[in-house]
Design a protein around this motif. Structure first.
Motif, mmCIF file in Angstrom:
data_model
loop_
_atom_site.group_PDB
_atom_site.id
_atom_site.type_symbol
_atom_site.label_atom_id
_atom_site.label_comp_id
_atom_site.label_asym_id
_atom_site.label_seq_id
_atom_site.Cartn_x
_atom_site.Cartn_y
_atom_site.Cartn_z
ATOM 1 N N ASP A 7 0.914 -0.594 0.242
ATOM 2 C CA ASP A 7 -0.095 -0.503 -0.490
ATOM 3 C C ASP A 7 1.095 1.595 -0.234
ATOM 4 O OD1 ASP A 7 0.641 -0.675 2.950
ATOM 5 O OD2 ASP A 7 -0.281 1.082 2.911
ATOM 6 N N GLN A 8 2.027 1.256 -0.809
ATOM 7 C CA GLN A 8 2.879 2.091 -0.439
ATOM 8 C C GLN A 8 4.061 1.468 -1.193
ATOM 9 O OE1 GLN A 8 3.673 4.177 2.907
ATOM 10 N NE2 GLN A 8 1.265 3.684 3.237
ATOM 11 N N ILE A 9 5.021 3.049 -1.354
ATOM 12 C CA ILE A 9 5.460 3.232 -2.986
ATOM 13 C C ILE A 9 7.021 2.096 -2.341
ATOM 14 C CG2 ILE A 9 4.275 4.114 -3.918
ATOM 15 C CD1 ILE A 9 7.384 6.358 -3.619
ATOM 16 N N GLY A 10 7.032 2.117 -0.918
ATOM 17 C CA GLY A 10 8.541 1.305 -0.230
ATOM 18 C C GLY A 10 8.296 0.086 -0.044
ATOM 19 N N ASP A 11 7.065 -0.393 -0.539
ATOM 20 C CA ASP A 11 7.108 -2.319 -0.628
ATOM 21 C C ASP A 11 7.324 -2.330 -1.742
ATOM 22 O OD1 ASP A 11 5.949 -1.641 1.713
ATOM 23 O OD2 ASP A 11 3.535 -1.263 1.193
ATOM 24 N N PHE A 12 7.971 -1.549 -2.475
ATOM 25 C CA PHE A 12 8.162 -2.304 -4.123
ATOM 26 C C PHE A 12 9.271 -1.547 -3.939
ATOM 27 C CE2 PHE A 12 3.973 -1.071 -4.040
ATOM 28 C CZ PHE A 12 3.803 -2.514 -4.119
ATOM 29 N N ALA A 13 10.100 -0.455 -3.752
ATOM 30 C CA ALA A 13 11.783 -0.096 -4.554
ATOM 31 C C ALA A 13 12.032 1.553 -2.926
ATOM 32 C CB ALA A 13 11.409 1.184 -5.283
#
Length: 297
Positions: free
Chosen positions: A228-234
């Motif tokens: 649910d956050q872009i920090g979960d991907f990069a």
């Protein structure tokens, strides 16, 4: 992804002064609005977000749609031996010969913590670690729509289900217990990489998940990531509009194919990006800066 939860933020209520003069000028529209607000409950920045999360069927439909779409794409991704959902920065070993896996964030991706947010709205309080830990230890968070079926489908086809979370280390046991109670597959403690996970030869940057993704990359070919956050991907080093956009720009084609983003209007790194990441600022000042960030055309 639990980075920092927003809490209910009291809006400033300015009361118009009353003139005792008989020749007082007619009240302006702003003064009328201010007077009509007298005695009303203070506005809450998070009320609508939490209410939508808990009551809107559209919320559940988005989750179902996301996980069903991902499930339909999973087996083709499995067959493509070059398919990988990790960035080049997080890919620490070649994908050839590695076991397949899917990587999921936990909070607001797998588990629904909206009751905790609702408690903050009702109490008028703000996020604090003690109350958050107490909620986690209750192990009452429900699985979000579609995720149980998706993880079962993945495991049935020999795809490992891995969870990467920023919950504190002392919440590991409670988190694993809650996942199992909610019906989610957990193959063992090794399937859960919390904030306290040590990764050799990798320097942890705040709550960023890059080191843990690198550790996963040494054992698995990651077919999909969910969060649910872009920090979960990069890794996001500059949490502002420009920095967040720059991180995502090279991977826009991956959205809906390798990366699946879930909605979370109640908290997240998007919020402090609006007030210079300064959680020490007074609530009123944070509210003011968020209002100033709104577009009106």
């Amino acid at each position: 992804m639990r980075i920092r939860l927003t809490a209910s933020v009291a809006a400033l209520v300015l009361l118009a002064g009353c003139s005792a003069q008989h020749t007082a000028k007619p009240a302006t529209s702003a003064q009328v609005a201010q007077a009509s607000d007298a005695g009303k409950p203070a506005a809450d920045d998070n009320l609508n977000a939490v209410a939508w999360t808990q009551t809107a069927i559209e919320h559940d439909l988005i989750y179902l749609q996301t996980y069903r779409d991902a499930q339909a794409r999973l087996l083709p991704a499995l067959k493509d031996k070059s398919w990988d959902a990790l960035t080049k920065e997080d890919r620490a070993a070649p994908v050839k010969g590695l076991k397949p896996a899917v990587v999921l964030d936990i909070d607001e991706t797998v588990l629904d913590n909206s009751p905790y947010q609702a408690r903050l709205v009702r109490s008028g309080g703000e996020f604090n670690e003690a109350d958050w830990a107490a909620w986690c230890k209750e192990q009452r968070a429900r699985a979000l729509p579609g995720v149980v079926e998706f993880t079962q489908f993945a495991a049935k086809h020999g795809i490992a289900v891995l969870y990467v979370s920023n919950r504190a280390k002392d919440l590991d046991e409670a988190t694993l217990g809650n996942l199992r109670k909610a019906g989610l597959l957990v193959s063992g403690p090794e399937a859960f990489l919390g904030l306290g996970t040590f990764v050799q030869d990798c320097e942890q940057v705040g709550t960023e998940k890059g080191c843990r993704r690198q550790q996963i990359s040494r054992k698995y070919r990651v077919l999909m990531q969910f969060g649910d956050q872009i920090g979960d991907f990069a890794t996001v080093l500059a949490n502002n509009a420009e920095g967040r956009g720059k991180v995502m720009a090279p991977y826009m084609a991956w959205i809906g194919t390798r990366w699946f983003v879930l909605p979370n209007p109640t908290y997240g790194s998007w919020e402090p990006a609006l007030f210079n990441n300064d959680w020490a600022a007074p609530r009123e000042e944070r509210h003011r800066l968020k209002v100033n960030a709104l577009r009106v055309d």
